[in-house]
Design an enzyme around this catalytic site. Structure first.
Site, mmCIF file in Angstrom:
data_model
loop_
_atom_site.group_PDB
_atom_site.id
_atom_site.type_symbol
_atom_site.label_atom_id
_atom_site.label_comp_id
_atom_site.label_asym_id
_atom_site.label_seq_id
_atom_site.Cartn_x
_atom_site.Cartn_y
_atom_site.Cartn_z
ATOM 1 N N ARG A 64 -7.119 43.814 -15.691
ATOM 2 C CA ARG A 64 -5.696 44.241 -15.357
ATOM 3 C C ARG A 64 -5.211 45.343 -16.132
ATOM 4 N NH1 ARG A 64 -1.863 41.901 -18.223
ATOM 5 N NH2 ARG A 64 -2.694 39.928 -18.145
ATOM 6 N N TYR A 117 10.940 56.549 4.444
ATOM 7 C CA TYR A 117 10.155 55.377 5.003
ATOM 8 C C TYR A 117 11.092 54.127 5.186
ATOM 9 C CZ TYR A 117 6.183 52.155 5.230
ATOM 10 O OH TYR A 117 5.544 51.523 5.932
ATOM 11 N N ASP A 190 8.064 60.723 -2.691
ATOM 12 C CA ASP A 190 7.012 60.118 -1.944
ATOM 13 C C ASP A 190 6.040 61.472 -1.196
ATOM 14 O OD1 ASP A 190 5.376 59.020 -0.079
ATOM 15 O OD2 ASP A 190 6.953 57.395 0.517
ATOM 16 N N LYS A 215 -2.869 55.885 3.369
ATOM 17 C CA LYS A 215 -2.837 56.930 4.374
ATOM 18 C C LYS A 215 -3.752 57.967 4.302
ATOM 19 C CE LYS A 215 0.546 54.218 5.468
ATOM 20 N NZ LYS A 215 2.003 54.367 5.176
HETATM 21 C C1 LIG Z 1 3.014 53.564 4.265
HETATM 22 C C2 LIG Z 1 4.101 54.272 3.569
HETATM 23 C C3 LIG Z 1 4.680 53.836 2.686
HETATM 24 C C4 LIG Z 1 4.364 52.257 2.200
HETATM 25 O O1 LIG Z 1 2.866 52.230 1.639
HETATM 26 P P1 LIG Z 1 2.225 51.014 1.669
HETATM 27 O O2 LIG Z 1 1.050 51.144 1.344
HETATM 28 O O3 LIG Z 1 2.154 50.284 3.165
HETATM 29 O O4 LIG Z 1 2.656 49.759 0.891
HETATM 30 C C5 LIG Z 1 5.535 54.459 1.888
HETATM 31 N N1 LIG Z 1 5.946 55.505 2.166
HETATM 32 C C6 LIG Z 1 5.413 56.321 3.017
HETATM 33 C C7 LIG Z 1 5.836 57.588 3.387
HETATM 34 C C8 LIG Z 1 4.547 55.508 4.045
HETATM 35 O O5 LIG Z 1 3.874 56.282 4.882
#
Ligand SMILES: *Cc1c(COP(=O)(O)O)cnc(C)c1O
Length: 412
Positions: A64, A117, A190, A215
């Site tokens: 962890r 998002y 982000d 992604k």
């Molecule tokens: C998919 C996504 C998230 C969330 O991520 P998860 O891995 O699905 O929890 C946050 N911000 C953006 C821009 C995303 O495309």
């Protein structure tokens, strides 16, 4: 960690994974998958504090806290994003939650892009504002002056995303970094949509960057994960405390292994994603059944110049407005054979979706419309397949709309 000025491509392939760093006598060429939850200690050291355990020196106690495979990934993520510290989480959502929690306290003020998002927007509204008493202000951050008006001396945190989902709007990271700096607020971005290859917000003045590694960073649609990267020592201490003790959220070894492997080809994938997205955007822009195309690489994009300035490429995601109604959009989507109808973006396979009915369906219709998400707005995540096949597939979709219109006319 010393700054590593080798090229992005070399870091993507090797950072964190040089054979000597695996701690194995055999010097594996790729980082082994360390599944152990706990590690045999060399001896009983009553003076040792957990804080002194140094994963960079091959020291591990409990997974962890740190794990060799996750550590290899974190080393690479930091190198690619141009940061000192990286932490890998079990989802992008967990990464974003922890990044925000590392700074804000009840009563604090937070400013965020109104076009976030959808899950992050709900997190800010339903968790931070509703349960943790954080005062959240959403602004249209495409307008830097609006951000300037929203940020006050009370603001503790500014949270942005660029390009946004699904309209591919940009915000000016360097300008917002200055605004946050003047207010002594922490500035987080982000960076999921651009990926570390096309945009590095830390270099533009952001304090902390988050990714959904689900992604582009993993890139193969087979792992859910997230990352936070920063060069700020105090922020990193807090993030590490929250990740390891306060929240206990980390990416599992197998997923760490997958993302480490996916990252090796990030630069090559991103170039092909962009090549396909550009070809698709240009094709759609000239099509009579399309009224608008949103892609930062098009000269018609209102922030094309900003994209050129702050990004090293325009990415693989675009959206467009189909002429017609929601039934035309459904006919279009259902006729496609190469594009998979699915939420998510950033994998090697091309995906397509209707935000109003899928990713952004949880938002109230009025809120969607405010963000320009109509019932016929289609989002495309261009994969790395052959461009000609993707364009032919879109033709198939337009043919289906034609046939539908003809059938409707016959019925009349
Ligand atoms: C998919 C996504 C998230 C969330 O991520 P998860 O891995 O699905 O929890 C946050 N911000 C953006 C821009 C995303 O495309």
């Amino acid at each position: 960690m010393d700054a590593d000025d080798r090229t992005f491509e070399t870091l993507a392939v090797t950072a964190g994974e040089e054979p000597f760093r695996t701690g194995s006598e055999a010097g594996d060429a790729v980082s082994p998958l360390h599944l152990a939850s706990t590690f045999a200690l060399p001896g009983l050291d009553t003076e040792m504090s957990l804080e002194d355990v140094d994963p960079d020196a091959g020291e591990f106690v409990y997974s962890r806290l740190s794990n060799p495979t996750r550590h290899a990934l974190e080393t690479r993520l930091a190198a690619l994003e141009g940061g000192e510290y990286a932490m890998a989480f079990s989802s992008g959502t967990a990464a974003i939650f922890t990044a925000i929690l590392s700074v804000v306290e009840p009563g604090d003020h937070l400013v965020a892009f109104d076009d976030l998002y959808a899950g992050t927007r709900r997190m800010l509204e339903d968790v931070f504002a509703a349960r943790l008493d954080v005062d959240v202000t959403f602004v249209d951050a495409t307008d830097t002056a609006a951000v300037e008006r929203a940020v006050t001396d009370e603001t503790a945190f500014v949270w942005m995303e660029t390009p946004t989902n699904p309209r591919l709007d940009l915000c000016d990271v360097a300008a917002i970094a200055e605004i946050a700096d003047r207010a002594d607020a922490t500035f987080g971005v982000d960076n999921t949509f651009a990926s570390s290859y096309f945009q590095r917000p830390l270099e533009l003045g952001a304090d902390v960057v988050a990714h959904s590694t689900t992604k582009y960073l993993n890139g193969h649609s087979d792992s859910v994960g997230g990352a936070v990267v920063t060069s700020d020592d105090a922020l990193a201490d807090e993030l590490q405390f929250l990740q390891q003790v306060g929240v206990g959220d980390m990416l599992a070894p197998f997923d760490s292994y997958l993302v480490l492997r996916g990252l090796k080809t990030l630069h090559m994938r991103m170039r092909q994603h962009e090549r396909n997205a550009t070809a698709i955007a240009e094709f759609l822009e000239g099509h009579e059944k399309v009224s608008d195309v949103y892609y930062p690489g098009l000269e018609s994009h209102p922030q094309h110049d900003l994209a050129r300035e702050q990004m090293d490429g325009f990415g693989g995601i675009l959206s467009f407005e189909l002429e017609g109604d929601i039934d035309d959009a459904a006919a279009f989507l259902e006729a496609l054979e190469e594009f998979t109808l699915a939420v998510s973006v950033g994998g090697v396979e091309s995906l397509i979706e209707l935000p109003a009915g899928m990713t952004h369906e949880p938002l109230p219709k009025a809120e969607r419309e405010e963000l320009g998400i109509t019932d016929t707005l289609v989002r495309v995540s261009a994969g790395v397949e052959g461009t000609a096949d993707l364009l032919a597939d879109l033709e198939r979709g337009f043919d289906a709309i034609e046939q539908r219109s003809a059938a409707v006319a016959d019925d009349d």
